[in-house]
Design a protein around this motif. Structure first.
Motif, PDB file in Angstrom:
ATOM      1  N   UNK A 269       0.945  -1.248   0.280  1.00 59.93           N
ATOM      2  CA  UNK A 269      -0.410  -0.202   0.136  1.00 59.93           C
ATOM      3  C   UNK A 269       0.296   1.213   0.007  1.00 59.93           C
ATOM      4  N   UNK A 270       2.344   1.042   0.533  1.00 63.96           N
ATOM      5  CA  UNK A 270       2.981   2.464  -0.326  1.00 63.96           C
ATOM      6  C   UNK A 270       4.471   1.901  -1.516  1.00 63.96           C
ATOM      7  N   UNK A 271       4.446   3.395  -1.831  1.00 60.80           N
ATOM      8  CA  UNK A 271       5.732   2.974  -3.320  1.00 60.80           C
ATOM      9  C   UNK A 271       6.655   3.332  -2.051  1.00 60.80           C
ATOM     10  N   UNK A 272       6.479   3.632  -0.853  1.00 53.92           N
ATOM     11  CA  UNK A 272       8.462   4.599  -0.181  1.00 53.92           C
ATOM     12  C   UNK A 272       9.522   3.493  -0.010  1.00 53.92           C
ATOM     13  N   UNK A 273       9.073   2.278  -0.096  1.00 53.17           N
ATOM     14  CA  UNK A 273      10.597   1.487  -0.536  1.00 53.17           C
ATOM     15  C   UNK A 273      11.149   1.879  -1.559  1.00 53.17           C
ATOM     16  N   UNK A 274      10.471   1.241  -2.901  1.00 53.14           N
ATOM     17  CA  UNK A 274      10.804   1.383  -4.498  1.00 53.14           C
ATOM     18  C   UNK A 274      11.132   3.005  -4.382  1.00 53.14           C
ATOM     19  N   UNK A 275      10.728   4.038  -3.719  1.00 55.55           N
ATOM     20  CA  UNK A 275      10.944   4.596  -4.402  1.00 55.55           C
ATOM     21  C   UNK A 275      12.151   5.662  -4.243  1.00 55.55           C
ATOM     22  N   UNK A 276      13.026   4.627  -2.412  1.00 53.23           N
ATOM     23  CA  UNK A 276      14.349   4.453  -2.295  1.00 53.23           C
ATOM     24  C   UNK A 276      15.254   3.383  -2.808  1.00 53.23           C
ATOM     25  N   UNK A 277      14.575   3.412  -3.892  1.00 54.54           N
ATOM     26  CA  UNK A 277      15.585   2.025  -4.836  1.00 54.54           C
ATOM     27  C   UNK A 277      15.661   0.752  -4.340  1.00 54.54           C
ATOM     28  N   UNK A 278      14.746  -0.404  -3.335  1.00 57.04           N
ATOM     29  CA  UNK A 278      14.467  -0.864  -2.670  1.00 57.04           C
ATOM     30  C   UNK A 278      13.571  -2.142  -4.033  1.00 57.04           C
ATOM     31  N   UNK A 279      13.986  -3.008  -4.435  1.00 57.21           N
ATOM     32  CA  UNK A 279      13.274  -3.932  -4.955  1.00 57.21           C
ATOM     33  C   UNK A 279      11.761  -5.033  -3.856  1.00 57.21           C
ATOM     34  N   UNK A 280      11.399  -5.029  -4.759  1.00 60.97           N
ATOM     35  CA  UNK A 280      10.263  -5.761  -4.012  1.00 60.97           C
ATOM     36  C   UNK A 280      10.370  -7.067  -3.408  1.00 60.97           C
TER      37      UNK A 280
ATOM     38  N   UNK B  92      -2.844   2.536   9.483  1.00 62.12           N
ATOM     39  CA  UNK B  92      -3.112   4.046  10.373  1.00 62.12           C
ATOM     40  C   UNK B  92      -2.048   5.133  11.122  1.00 62.12           C
ATOM     41  N   UNK B  93      -0.486   4.622  11.310  1.00 61.87           N
ATOM     42  CA  UNK B  93       0.105   5.660  11.386  1.00 61.87           C
ATOM     43  C   UNK B  93       0.754   6.001  10.043  1.00 61.87           C
ATOM     44  N   UNK B  94       0.169   5.952   9.053  1.00 61.44           N
ATOM     45  CA  UNK B  94       1.431   6.638   7.779  1.00 61.44           C
ATOM     46  C   UNK B  94       2.487   5.620   7.994  1.00 61.44           C
ATOM     47  N   UNK B  95       2.931   5.009   8.351  1.00 57.45           N
ATOM     48  CA  UNK B  95       4.554   4.844   8.788  1.00 57.45           C
ATOM     49  C   UNK B  95       5.039   3.445   7.600  1.00 57.45           C
ATOM     50  N   UNK B  96       6.076   3.366   7.548  1.00 55.14           N
ATOM     51  CA  UNK B  96       6.973   2.480   6.973  1.00 55.14           C
ATOM     52  C   UNK B  96       7.680   2.162   8.063  1.00 55.14           C
ATOM     53  N   UNK B  97       7.684   0.675   8.273  1.00 58.99           N
ATOM     54  CA  UNK B  97       8.392  -0.201   9.303  1.00 58.99           C
ATOM     55  C   UNK B  97       9.481  -1.125   8.716  1.00 58.99           C
ATOM     56  N   UNK B  98      10.370  -0.551   9.216  1.00 59.52           N
ATOM     57  CA  UNK B  98      12.358  -1.541   9.106  1.00 59.52           C
ATOM     58  C   UNK B  98      12.309  -2.840  10.747  1.00 59.52           C
ATOM     59  N   UNK B  99      11.812  -3.611  10.636  1.00 63.11           N
ATOM     60  CA  UNK B  99      12.940  -4.710  11.440  1.00 63.11           C
ATOM     61  C   UNK B  99      14.435  -4.448  11.937  1.00 63.11           C
ATOM     62  N   UNK B 100      15.342  -4.895  12.800  1.00 67.18           N
ATOM     63  CA  UNK B 100      16.194  -5.046  12.723  1.00 67.18           C
ATOM     64  C   UNK B 100      16.944  -6.323  12.694  1.00 67.18           C
ATOM     65  N   UNK B 101      16.282  -7.231  12.633  1.00 65.64           N
ATOM     66  CA  UNK B 101      16.752  -8.522  12.226  1.00 65.64           C
ATOM     67  C   UNK B 101      15.121  -9.409  12.344  1.00 65.64           C
ATOM     68  N   UNK B 102      15.707 -10.745  11.789  1.00 66.95           N
ATOM     69  CA  UNK B 102      14.667 -11.603  11.817  1.00 66.95           C
ATOM     70  C   UNK B 102      14.430 -12.038  13.620  1.00 66.95           C
ATOM     71  N   UNK B 103      14.733 -11.690  14.203  1.00 68.44           N
ATOM     72  CA  UNK B 103      13.908 -11.703  15.205  1.00 68.44           C
ATOM     73  C   UNK B 103      12.420 -11.150  15.776  1.00 68.44           C
ATOM     74  N   UNK B 104      12.468  -9.876  15.216  1.00 73.63           N
ATOM     75  CA  UNK B 104      11.493  -9.020  14.862  1.00 73.63           C
ATOM     76  C   UNK B 104      11.102  -8.361  16.686  1.00 73.63           C
ATOM     77  N   UNK B 105      12.785  -8.421  17.107  1.00 71.36           N
ATOM     78  CA  UNK B 105      12.059  -8.063  18.428  1.00 71.36           C
ATOM     79  C   UNK B 105      12.444  -6.038  18.808  1.00 71.36           C
ATOM     80  N   UNK B 106      12.445  -5.659  17.888  1.00 71.70           N
ATOM     81  CA  UNK B 106      12.865  -3.972  17.062  1.00 71.70           C
ATOM     82  C   UNK B 106      12.667  -3.600  16.395  1.00 71.70           C
ATOM     83  N   UNK B 107      12.818  -2.358  15.905  1.00 70.69           N
ATOM     84  CA  UNK B 107      12.127  -2.271  14.667  1.00 70.69           C
ATOM     85  C   UNK B 107      12.663  -0.476  15.223  1.00 70.69           C
ATOM     86  N   UNK B 108      12.432  -0.115  13.208  1.00 68.64           N
ATOM     87  CA  UNK B 108      12.106   1.809  13.524  1.00 68.64           C
ATOM     88  C   UNK B 108      11.313   1.913  12.382  1.00 68.64           C
TER      89      UNK B 108
END
Length: 276
Positions: A68-79, A92-108
């Motif tokens: 539902x967002x093209x943000x990552x594509x616009x930053x040069x990343x592929x699907x 709801x927050x209109x924000x992209x989220x980036x997990x820090x690793x596969x543990x899913x215990x931290x994100x931005x």
């Protein structure tokens, strides 16, 4: 009240850090400063409330909405990169989220407002997730003879986009000491390829990190993968082929970093003599 109920059912002492954490885990109960419920008073109690929360369900939900967002594509990343690294979108927050690793215990979270004044970041509370880790920090101890060190998560993802997984993100040029402390506690036998932002803050941070690495006898290479751009992500977006070539050149130079550094120092010395 709710705390008395949890205390009785879970057999947890009233007015304890454990009780507060259990209430938050079950009902997301938050306590204001005027509450008579005692908060952790010492470091041992504080540590009991750290690193407890797992955000996997939230992050998985965000991942299903990433289309539902093209943000990552616009930053040069592929699907493909978006999917591999579990990037997501909070509708709801209109924000992209980036997990820090596969543990899913931290994100931005980064909001996607067009208005720059409304842009901002979100990170979990330290009480919930513990201290912010390095982005993709496990790469320091993975296979291979080198690791790229960049500032932002998107800078690290830019390298991942072109197939380079040996990369960590400091999350800020201010986090040099966090990396230094980790290397002191758990040394590595790799060459660090430094690729911080191409600005004053990035240059100053690089100088500080170089000083610390030399004290620890850790091999490093100051690379120029940003080229004329501010950071690796901008280089990826504006000159992808050149970015790929610069990354490959840095990897090649890291294989014999001592010889390369010696040649570079001689080049700089000759330039100084010629310009004197």
């Amino acid at each position: 009240d709710i705390f008395d109920l949890i205390s009785k059912i879970e057999n947890i002492p009233i007015n304890s850090a454990q009780l507060f954490q259990k209430a938050y885990d079950l009902f997301s109960v938050d306590i204001d400063e005027e509450s008579n419920f005692s908060k952790p008073k010492n470091e041992k109690e504080k540590r009991l409330t750290k690193g407890k929360k797992n955000y996997s369900e939230y992050l998985k939900k965000c991942k299903t909405n990433v289309y539902k967002t093209r943000y990552f594509l616009e930053r040069g990343l592929s699907w493909e990169t978006v999917d591999e690294y579990d990037l997501g979108y909070d509708v709801e927050k209109k924000q992209v989220v980036i997990p820090y690793d596969k543990s899913m215990t931290y994100y931005i979270g980064r909001n996607t407002y067009k208005d720059k004044q409304k842009r901002g970041y979100f990170k979990p509370r330290s009480e919930d997730a513990g201290e912010e880790p390095l982005y993709n920090g496990n790469a320091l101890y993975g296979d291979g003879s080198y690791v790229f060190v960049v500032e932002g998560q998107l800078d690290a993802l830019s390298l991942m986009e072109i197939g380079e997984k040996s990369v960590i993100g400091l999350n800020s040029s201010q986090n040099i000491q966090k990396l230094v402390n980790q290397l002191k506690n758990r040394p590595i036998d790799k060459t660090l390829i430094l690729a911080l932002d191409n600005d004053e803050a990035g240059h100053n941070a690089t100088k500080k990190l170089v000083h610390e690495l030399e004290q620890m006898n850790i091999l490093y290479l100051c690379s120029e993968i940003c080229g004329k751009y501010k950071d690796p992500n901008e280089a990826l977006c504006k000159e992808r082929d050149g970015f790929v070539a610069d990354v490959n050149r840095a990897i090649e130079n890291s294989s014999d970093v001592e010889s390369y550094t010696s040649q570079l120092n001689e080049k700089n010395r000759q330039e100084y003599i010629n310009n004197a």
